[in-house]
Design a protein around this motif. Structure first.
Motif, mmCIF file in Angstrom:
data_model
loop_
_atom_site.group_PDB
_atom_site.id
_atom_site.type_symbol
_atom_site.label_atom_id
_atom_site.label_comp_id
_atom_site.label_asym_id
_atom_site.label_seq_id
_atom_site.Cartn_x
_atom_site.Cartn_y
_atom_site.Cartn_z
ATOM 1 N N MET A 95 13.809 12.099 0.957
ATOM 2 C CA MET A 95 12.772 12.725 0.140
ATOM 3 C C MET A 95 12.698 11.940 -1.158
ATOM 4 S SD MET A 95 12.593 16.730 -0.672
ATOM 5 C CE MET A 95 11.437 17.410 -1.818
ATOM 6 N N GLN A 96 11.524 11.358 -1.416
ATOM 7 C CA GLN A 96 11.349 10.520 -2.606
ATOM 8 C C GLN A 96 10.245 11.068 -3.483
ATOM 9 O OE1 GLN A 96 10.569 6.602 -0.923
ATOM 10 N NE2 GLN A 96 12.530 5.929 -1.740
ATOM 11 N N ARG A 97 10.481 10.927 -4.787
ATOM 12 C CA ARG A 97 9.431 11.294 -5.732
ATOM 13 C C ARG A 97 8.258 10.336 -5.513
ATOM 14 N NH1 ARG A 97 9.277 14.505 -10.021
ATOM 15 N NH2 ARG A 97 11.532 14.757 -10.150
ATOM 16 N N TYR A 98 7.060 10.884 -5.404
ATOM 17 C CA TYR A 98 5.859 10.075 -5.164
ATOM 18 C C TYR A 98 5.459 9.392 -6.464
ATOM 19 C CZ TYR A 98 1.335 8.812 -3.213
ATOM 20 O OH TYR A 98 0.264 8.108 -2.746
ATOM 21 N N ILE A 99 5.204 8.116 -6.409
ATOM 22 C CA ILE A 99 4.837 7.340 -7.591
ATOM 23 C C ILE A 99 3.340 7.489 -7.834
ATOM 24 C CG2 ILE A 99 4.708 5.036 -8.596
ATOM 25 C CD1 ILE A 99 7.119 4.296 -6.842
ATOM 26 N N LEU A 100 3.001 7.986 -9.017
ATOM 27 C CA LEU A 100 1.588 8.120 -9.395
ATOM 28 C C LEU A 100 1.325 7.280 -10.626
ATOM 29 C CD1 LEU A 100 1.066 11.942 -8.889
ATOM 30 C CD2 LEU A 100 0.115 10.101 -7.520
ATOM 31 N N PRO A 101 0.268 6.525 -10.705
ATOM 32 C CA PRO A 101 -0.624 6.235 -9.596
ATOM 33 C C PRO A 101 0.063 5.271 -8.622
ATOM 34 C CG PRO A 101 -1.275 4.917 -11.484
ATOM 35 C CD PRO A 101 -0.131 5.796 -11.924
ATOM 36 N N PRO A 102 -0.266 5.355 -7.339
ATOM 37 C CA PRO A 102 0.374 4.445 -6.375
ATOM 38 C C PRO A 102 -0.033 3.001 -6.642
ATOM 39 C CG PRO A 102 -1.401 5.654 -5.319
ATOM 40 C CD PRO A 102 -1.237 6.230 -6.696
ATOM 41 N N ARG A 103 0.862 2.086 -6.336
ATOM 42 C CA ARG A 103 0.554 0.658 -6.467
ATOM 43 C C ARG A 103 -0.288 0.264 -5.256
ATOM 44 N NH1 ARG A 103 2.646 2.825 -10.304
ATOM 45 N NH2 ARG A 103 4.443 2.009 -11.390
ATOM 46 N N LEU A 104 -1.423 -0.389 -5.489
ATOM 47 C CA LEU A 104 -2.349 -0.731 -4.412
ATOM 48 C C LEU A 104 -2.719 -2.212 -4.459
ATOM 49 C CD1 LEU A 104 -4.851 2.259 -4.832
ATOM 50 C CD2 LEU A 104 -2.909 2.126 -3.272
ATOM 51 N N ILE A 105 -3.000 -2.765 -3.303
ATOM 52 C CA ILE A 105 -3.587 -4.090 -3.179
ATOM 53 C C ILE A 105 -4.869 -3.904 -2.378
ATOM 54 C CG2 ILE A 105 -3.376 -6.401 -2.196
ATOM 55 C CD1 ILE A 105 -0.377 -6.244 -2.688
ATOM 56 N N ASP A 106 -5.991 -4.258 -2.968
ATOM 57 C CA ASP A 106 -7.296 -4.064 -2.332
ATOM 58 C C ASP A 106 -7.480 -2.627 -1.850
ATOM 59 O OD1 ASP A 106 -8.066 -6.697 -2.772
ATOM 60 O OD2 ASP A 106 -7.238 -7.375 -0.860
ATOM 61 N N GLY A 107 -6.990 -1.656 -2.652
ATOM 62 C CA GLY A 107 -7.154 -0.249 -2.324
ATOM 63 C C GLY A 107 -6.193 0.289 -1.280
ATOM 64 N N LEU A 108 -5.215 -0.504 -0.856
ATOM 65 C CA LEU A 108 -4.283 -0.076 0.182
ATOM 66 C C LEU A 108 -2.848 -0.063 -0.346
ATOM 67 C CD1 LEU A 108 -5.691 -2.246 3.098
ATOM 68 C CD2 LEU A 108 -6.115 0.193 2.711
ATOM 69 N N LYS A 109 -2.065 0.931 0.081
ATOM 70 C CA LYS A 109 -0.642 0.954 -0.245
ATOM 71 C C LYS A 109 0.058 -0.162 0.521
ATOM 72 C CE LYS A 109 1.611 4.652 -0.754
ATOM 73 N NZ LYS A 109 2.316 5.914 -0.515
ATOM 74 N N PHE A 110 1.199 -0.592 0.032
ATOM 75 C CA PHE A 110 1.927 -1.689 0.660
ATOM 76 C C PHE A 110 3.411 -1.523 0.370
ATOM 77 C CE2 PHE A 110 1.253 -2.824 -3.672
ATOM 78 C CZ PHE A 110 2.374 -3.542 -4.037
ATOM 79 N N HIS A 111 4.220 -2.287 1.053
ATOM 80 C CA HIS A 111 5.626 -2.377 0.703
ATOM 81 C C HIS A 111 6.062 -3.821 0.881
ATOM 82 C CE1 HIS A 111 6.212 -1.925 5.076
ATOM 83 N NE2 HIS A 111 7.284 -2.651 4.867
ATOM 84 N N ILE A 112 7.107 -4.161 0.191
ATOM 85 C CA ILE A 112 7.660 -5.501 0.281
ATOM 86 C C ILE A 112 9.115 -5.356 0.717
ATOM 87 C CG2 ILE A 112 8.315 -7.570 -1.000
ATOM 88 C CD1 ILE A 112 5.992 -6.919 -2.924
#
Length: 127
Positions: A95-112
């Motif tokens: 369970m993770q705290r949701y990051i607001l505002p989410p980090r987006l690339i071209d309007g999409l969430k991502f992960h590295i």
């Protein structure tokens, strides 16, 4: 020093969260993360860790499979959480705290995801 000798210790979200939480000074860029064992643990986190939004997700899954966004003050006792956790059987959750505002690339969430090999003295890092 923190040492994790098996790959699952890095790619399973619950094991990584436990390793980071056990360190005295975890990285500041990792959102607050907990490993709930049952719906009562989820309720306790929502009540005691402050407001905001949280993401409950399987520790060994990806692509949002069996994930739910919860809001403190609105989601305690959620039948959806009970149903999800029962459907998953003995699988573990994070369970993770949701990051607001989410980090987006071209309007999409991502992960590295980066794997590194750290060896030697002096230390050498291989990506």
């Amino acid at each position: 020093t923190n040492r994790i000798y098996v790959r699952s210790g890095l790619v399973r979200k619950d094991l990584l969260a436990r390793a980071l939480n056990a360190s005295r000074s975890g990285p500041q860029w990792v959102p607050e993360t907990h490993v709930p064992g049952d719906p009562e643990d989820v309720d306790s986190i929502l009540r005691t860790r402050g407001g905001g939004e949280w993401v409950l997700k399987l520790a060994d899954s990806s692509n949002g499979y069996m994930s739910v966004v919860l809001r403190a003050g609105q989601s305690e006792g959620s039948p959806e959480v009970v149903r999800l956790m029962e459907e998953a059987g003995n699988r573990r959750w994070v369970m993770q705290r949701y990051i607001l505002p989410p980090r987006l690339i071209d309007g999409l969430k991502f992960h590295i995801r980066v794997f590194a090999l750290v060896v030697g003295n002096p230390v050498k890092v291989y990506l």
